[in-house]
Design a protein around this motif. Structure first.
Motif, PDB file in Angstrom:
ATOM      1  N   PHE A  57       5.864  55.709  -9.211  1.00 23.44           N
ATOM      2  CA  PHE A  57       5.926  54.359  -9.777  1.00 23.44           C
ATOM      3  C   PHE A  57       6.645  54.392 -11.133  1.00 23.44           C
ATOM      4  CE2 PHE A  57       1.662  54.156  -7.492  1.00 23.44           C
ATOM      5  CZ  PHE A  57       2.197  53.620  -6.335  1.00 23.44           C
ATOM      6  N   SER A 135       5.816  48.137  -9.635  1.00 25.75           N
ATOM      7  CA  SER A 135       5.660  49.157  -8.593  1.00 25.75           C
ATOM      8  C   SER A 135       4.279  49.782  -8.746  1.00 25.75           C
ATOM      9  CB  SER A 135       6.744  50.234  -8.739  1.00 25.75           C
ATOM     10  OG  SER A 135       6.682  51.147  -7.656  1.00 25.75           O
ATOM     11  N   GLN A 218       6.888  45.977  -5.586  1.00 23.35           N
ATOM     12  CA  GLN A 218       6.815  47.133  -4.699  1.00 23.35           C
ATOM     13  C   GLN A 218       5.340  47.513  -4.582  1.00 23.35           C
ATOM     14  OE1 GLN A 218       6.243  49.989  -2.564  1.00 23.35           O
ATOM     15  NE2 GLN A 218       5.649  50.599  -4.641  1.00 23.35           N
ATOM     16  N   GLY A 260      11.236  51.356  -3.220  1.00 24.57           N
ATOM     17  CA  GLY A 260      11.786  51.459  -4.563  1.00 24.57           C
ATOM     18  C   GLY A 260      13.099  52.209  -4.608  1.00 24.57           C
TER      19      GLY A 260
END
Length: 317
Positions: A57, A135, A218, A260
């Motif tokens: 992330f 994310s 995401q 991503g």
């Protein structure tokens, strides 16, 4: 995989490794403190890595910030957020966290209250556009599978029974019900505790209707944000998975999630200089991303995540 269902295993791992974790973890946390600086007055790009159990992330946030800077977005126009890893997460992704350390030292905590406050400040400044990328892990509900009766009947239980994205620098790492309920009972507003569709929509509706807004989420179940965001004027963007589907690549090892990595690669191809994010052909980007995600998931034998195009509802005639 649902993060709530993984909690027992994660908790056991933490209990087994907590005392014997290497000192390198303590040094890493000390050397990558959260930023306490005021939000820059020109900030209108918000890059948020919410999870604390894997490094991918944060890698997506670091990669996008670097990309946007190379395309003319100034440093004081970008605000980044992350959640420091748990000891177990650092142990599993140590090399990647160390590579990312220098890119994270000026990022704020990925806590819902801080992100909401910063979005409010950006709205008050009437920026040329707003871009939000998150994310993290997504959940269809914050209620655990076996809901205790006292929790289910609590006056604020509705706060938990909604789509949410984990911002792990917040109370209870952003998703533990008991900690969230305790904070709510202590007086914290719901919008400061849960990164929910309603919270995000309200934050974005504070901007002028004419301000372009781009949102990319995401996370598993991120499509559950679509109905609320459809009520935000001037909004377009993407969600990694339909409301009832999971996304993939949220595990130790990969440098980024499947969505991503593909999204950032396509963004790099399409983004000009200066970076005019709102003027991208988001419908075309969505179609290409959808096709590439589908192929990548099929190659892994994964259930399709079915990414979603986020878009404002057409105005009534």
């Amino acid at each position: 995989m649902s993060l709530l269902r993984a909690l027992p295993a994660i908790g056991l791992a933490l209990a087994l490794t907590g005392c014997g974790a290497p000192l390198a973890y303590s040094r890493f946390v000390a050397e990558t403190p959260y930023s306490t600086a005021p939000l820059p007055a020109r900030a209108h790009v918000f890059l948020i890595a919410g999870g604390s159990d894997v490094a991918n992330f944060a890698a997506e946030v670091a990669a996008q910030r670097e990309l946007l800077r190379t395309r003319g977005v100034q440093a004081d126009e970008i605000a980044c957020y992350w959640a420091q890893p748990t000891r177990e997460a650092f142990r599993r992704d140590r090399a990647q966290y160390r590579r990312l350390a220098a890119a994270l030292v000026d990022c704020y905590p990925a806590a819902t209250a801080i992100v909401r406050e910063h979005l409010a400040r950006a709205a008050a400044s009437e920026p040329p556009f707003l871009y939000v990328y998150v994310s993290t892990h997504g959940l269809s509900s914050l209620l655990p599978p076996d809901v205790p009766k006292d929790l289910l009947e609590a006056p604020d239980a509705a706060m938990l029974d909604q789509y949410a994205l984990q911002l792990a620098a917040g109370p209870g790492r952003g998703f533990h019900p008991a900690f969230l309920m305790a904070a709510r009972r202590a007086g914290a507003p719901t919008d400061d505790l849960v990164f929910s569709p309603g919270m995000l929509a309200r934050a974005l509706q504070a901007l002028p209707a004419a301000t372009p807004k781009v949102v990319v989420l995401q996370a598993c179940h991120a499509g559950g944000f679509a109905p609320a965001l459809a009520q935000v004027p001037g909004l377009v963007g993407l969600a990694a998975a339909r409301h009832d589907r999971t996304s993939f690549g949220c595990d130790p090892g990969p440098d980024m999630t499947i969505f991503g990595a593909i999204y950032i690669r396509l963004l790099e191809r399409r983004l000009g200089e200066p970076a005019a994010l709102p003027s991208l052909d988001w419908h075309a980007l969505y179609k290409q991303l959808q096709a590439e995600v589908t192929r990548a998931e099929a190659a892994q034998g994964a259930t399709p995540s079915l990414p979603v195009l986020l878009e404002s509802a057409a105005p009534e005639p």
